[in-house]
Design a protein around this motif. Sequence first.
Motif, PDB file in Angstrom:
ATOM      1  N   LYS A  76      37.028   9.294  17.461  1.00 35.96           N
ATOM      2  CA  LYS A  76      36.800   9.948  16.178  1.00 35.96           C
ATOM      3  C   LYS A  76      35.308  10.172  15.959  1.00 35.96           C
ATOM      4  N   PRO A  77      34.903  11.372  15.530  1.00 38.02           N
ATOM      5  CA  PRO A  77      33.472  11.622  15.286  1.00 38.02           C
ATOM      6  C   PRO A  77      32.923  10.698  14.197  1.00 38.02           C
ATOM      7  N   GLY A  78      31.723  10.206  14.416  1.00 36.63           N
ATOM      8  CA  GLY A  78      31.094   9.305  13.457  1.00 36.63           C
ATOM      9  C   GLY A  78      31.554   7.874  13.549  1.00 36.63           C
ATOM     10  N   LEU A  79      32.238   7.533  14.638  1.00 34.54           N
ATOM     11  CA  LEU A  79      32.749   6.170  14.786  1.00 34.54           C
ATOM     12  C   LEU A  79      31.620   5.154  14.899  1.00 34.54           C
ATOM     13  N   LEU A  80      30.517   5.527  15.575  1.00 35.57           N
ATOM     14  CA  LEU A  80      29.409   4.597  15.797  1.00 35.57           C
ATOM     15  C   LEU A  80      28.323   4.697  14.733  1.00 35.57           C
ATOM     16  N   PHE A  85      27.511   1.445  12.710  1.00 37.25           N
ATOM     17  CA  PHE A  85      26.951   0.306  13.458  1.00 37.25           C
ATOM     18  C   PHE A  85      25.865   0.744  14.441  1.00 37.25           C
ATOM     19  N   GLU A  86      25.314   1.917  14.240  1.00 39.03           N
ATOM     20  CA  GLU A  86      24.327   2.428  15.202  1.00 39.03           C
ATOM     21  C   GLU A  86      23.096   1.540  15.329  1.00 39.03           C
ATOM     22  N   PRO A  87      22.462   1.067  14.235  1.00 38.46           N
ATOM     23  CA  PRO A  87      21.292   0.177  14.411  1.00 38.46           C
ATOM     24  C   PRO A  87      21.608  -1.087  15.188  1.00 38.46           C
ATOM     25  N   GLU A  88      22.782  -1.700  14.906  1.00 40.38           N
ATOM     26  CA  GLU A  88      23.138  -2.931  15.621  1.00 40.38           C
ATOM     27  C   GLU A  88      23.421  -2.661  17.098  1.00 40.38           C
ATOM     28  N   LEU A  89      24.089  -1.549  17.394  1.00 43.58           N
ATOM     29  CA  LEU A  89      24.377  -1.220  18.786  1.00 43.58           C
ATOM     30  C   LEU A  89      23.090  -0.951  19.557  1.00 43.58           C
ATOM     31  N   LEU A 139      15.393  -3.432  11.732  1.00 41.60           N
ATOM     32  CA  LEU A 139      15.182  -3.632  10.299  1.00 41.60           C
ATOM     33  C   LEU A 139      14.822  -2.317   9.606  1.00 41.60           C
ATOM     34  N   GLU A 140      13.995  -1.517  10.248  1.00 41.32           N
ATOM     35  CA  GLU A 140      13.603  -0.239   9.645  1.00 41.32           C
ATOM     36  C   GLU A 140      14.809   0.686   9.507  1.00 41.32           C
ATOM     37  N   GLU A 141      15.616   0.824  10.577  1.00 42.48           N
ATOM     38  CA  GLU A 141      16.771   1.712  10.519  1.00 42.48           C
ATOM     39  C   GLU A 141      17.834   1.201   9.541  1.00 42.48           C
ATOM     40  N   ARG A 142      18.069  -0.110   9.528  1.00 40.89           N
ATOM     41  CA  ARG A 142      19.089  -0.658   8.640  1.00 40.89           C
ATOM     42  C   ARG A 142      18.659  -0.551   7.175  1.00 40.89           C
TER      43      ARG A 142
END
Length: 307
Positions: free
Chosen positions: A46-50, A53-57, A117-120
């Motif tokens: 599904k599009p947008g699945l990540l 959680f992108e910063p953590e990944l 930290l910046e992205e989150r």
Amino acid sequence: MASREETLPTSTQRVLRISQLDALELNKALEQLVWSQFTQCFHGFKPGLLASFEPELKAFLWLFLWRFTLYSKNATVGQSVLNIQYKNDFASTLRYQPPSKNQKLWFAVCTIGGKWLEERCYDLFRHRHLAPFGKAKQCVNAAVGLWKFGELMNFLIFLQRGTFATLTERLLGLRSVFCRPQPVREVGFEYMNRELLWHGFAEFLIFLLPLLSVQKLKARLAAWGLALPGAPDGGDSRPDARGRQCALCGEWPTLPHTVGCEHVFCYYCVKSSCLFDMDFTCPKCGTEVHGMQPLKSGLEMSEVNAL
């Protein structure tokens, strides 16, 4: 003091500024490549699945790379490619000392943890408009601005002194040195001089050739009695040869035209030659072209019947 400098390992030689910057660019390229390959694994989902959680990944992937590069080999991937590694600049000895475990851990905290930290925080404050979140956002923006300003000042110092390409390296005392002795390269300029000479000669020919008229050159050489393939031949006065072939292409004239002399041309041959060269002359006799006249049909039919 001289004896101590002689025993200094070659691995502590100063690294060029361009090599340190190239190592940083290689690290960024590797991170982008790893992330693109990782996202391709979820291409069919599904599009947008990540997205959530992108910063953590990303932090997990960078931590994985840090574990098997800097933590175990004292060098990032870009540094390993360029024969560079980190040295503990806080060590009192002049010999090579690898970074300590605390330096490596703090490096991961400042680089990987700082990016996470910046992205989150950006993702967290993007849709929050409450007053407490607004103040926290201002504090985070101020801290990021101060860090960026510190990186700018560090980069200016790096350009002057050539050590510590990033602010994290300067704060943690991680200096880039060569892993193995660098051989002294003897630079020869013979090949470069030869390439420059031929390049200049080619540029001169490119400029000169459009200014030359090949037809005039052939006519002049024919006037001097030099026989060249396709050169003008003023002595060819055979009536059958003059009427049955184009003076330019040598084939049977298509839409035959004359230019004021006894030679015949294809319309397309003489028209294109006149458009290309405003001073076009007959390649056989050198007559200047002032106009084109179609060949009379009676003369053309008589030439055909003569065959």
